[in-house]
Design an enzyme around this catalytic site. Sequence first.
Site, mmCIF file in Angstrom:
data_model
loop_
_atom_site.group_PDB
_atom_site.id
_atom_site.type_symbol
_atom_site.label_atom_id
_atom_site.label_comp_id
_atom_site.label_asym_id
_atom_site.label_seq_id
_atom_site.Cartn_x
_atom_site.Cartn_y
_atom_site.Cartn_z
ATOM 1 N N GLU A 141 63.463 -11.391 54.216
ATOM 2 C CA GLU A 141 62.841 -13.170 54.535
ATOM 3 C C GLU A 141 62.458 -13.301 56.177
ATOM 4 O OE1 GLU A 141 65.301 -16.379 58.240
ATOM 5 O OE2 GLU A 141 66.267 -14.994 56.339
ATOM 6 N N ARG A 191 67.941 -5.983 61.503
ATOM 7 C CA ARG A 191 69.040 -7.380 61.717
ATOM 8 C C ARG A 191 69.867 -7.030 62.944
ATOM 9 N NH1 ARG A 191 72.148 -10.539 59.115
ATOM 10 N NH2 ARG A 191 71.199 -9.840 56.864
ATOM 11 N N SER A 194 62.359 -18.872 58.659
ATOM 12 C CA SER A 194 63.180 -19.898 57.905
ATOM 13 C C SER A 194 62.647 -21.039 58.528
ATOM 14 C CB SER A 194 65.003 -19.977 58.154
ATOM 15 O OG SER A 194 65.494 -20.470 57.183
ATOM 16 N N ARG A 216 60.981 -8.348 63.295
ATOM 17 C CA ARG A 216 60.614 -8.261 61.575
ATOM 18 C C ARG A 216 59.110 -8.394 61.599
ATOM 19 N NH1 ARG A 216 65.280 -11.142 57.460
ATOM 20 N NH2 ARG A 216 67.183 -10.022 58.791
#
Length: 425
Positions: free
Chosen positions: A348, A276, A351, A389
């Site tokens: 995640e 993040r 999305s 990620r």
Amino acid sequence: MIDPRFLRNQPEEAARLLARRGFTLDIEALKVLEARRKVAQKETEDRQASRNARAKAIGGAKARGEDVSALMAGQDEDAQRLAAAQAELACVQAAWDELASALPNIPAEDVPDGRSEEDNVEVRRWGDPFAFAFAPRDHVDLGEGLKGLDLTAAAKLAGSRFAVLRGPLARLQRALIQFMLDLHTREHGYTEVYVPYMANRESLFGTGQLPKFAEDLFAIAGLPYFLIPTAEVPVTNLARDMVYAKDELPQRFVCHTPCFRSEAGAAGRDTRGLIRQHQFEKVELVQIVAAEDSARTHEELTWHAETVLQRLKLPYRVMALCAGDMGFASAKTYDIEVYLPGSGRYREISSCSNFRDFQARRLNARARAPGQKPELVHTLNGSGLAVGRTLVAVLENYQQADGSVRIPDALVPYMGGETRLAPPL
């Protein structure tokens, strides 16, 4: 925004549907505004009719050579009354727009009920988590051991939630970007676009970031721009004020950009490493489609994002978000979560959302079939994928006992034939 006709004609049903998201619609405020709007609308129309009738009477009297002074004496009063009615109508419309722009999208019928991520529903899994004969390390330990991840330098340059990548790790990130762009353009039919990394207020309103989520954005001091939080903003706004011919749809775009987010609500969360950050890379997929095609397209776009993970042989699962966990503008969302051995959990990585006509109404984005009136398009987007990620997932899933990292086969051509990242001697 939600269709205003639906809000006006069926406020109780709108409230019921929005309650699935945990949102309470102020029905009384809506009804009061609607009552004011009707009065102001009628008054405006009546005053316009009165003005037009007076103008017609003056014209007729002049044609007959009659004295028009008495008729003309009332023109100023007509104008004042019309101006007052128009001002009231504009005031009511501004209040209505403010209320409507703060309402989230209505969830699709098949979205699961629930209030938090605990209520999300697993749709499918692909691949099994890798089995290690040693205790797997997380990406920070691996990246620092490879001398490719430097969080200390990033803190000196900017602060927390930034990273410096060096050497082979920087190259691996670049390889991931190129691999994703090639896959989506060559095999999935997307057109690559390059867009500004700053957006104006109109663009951020169009996709739903403004006015509600201003605190999540980085505003440019002294200029009417914001750093983009995602390529969704500029790419989807390519459709703003457009009227496509129906046979020009679908429009499919893929775009790589950095993304900038304040992470206003993430204090204390994911402070270690690349999960993040204030600045990160993403390859974004956007589709502009006809209304009747959006449900099918949502499944297709999600599959396009999944394909990246399958080619990299990274285990993942797909989650259908419950109504209370979806983003503000979404009607239906799938989250794709990749398995990270360093933490032993799925996180995640993409999305994928169908916004139906919610963004298109804010954007005034439409399409027209031959001989038909223009209709709102539907918009969709998804990460294909979040690059940082994905880098984390590659490092953690392909780590070796000696601290080296094997390069996934799909990335070897993008790494100049290198098959392994090894710690320096």
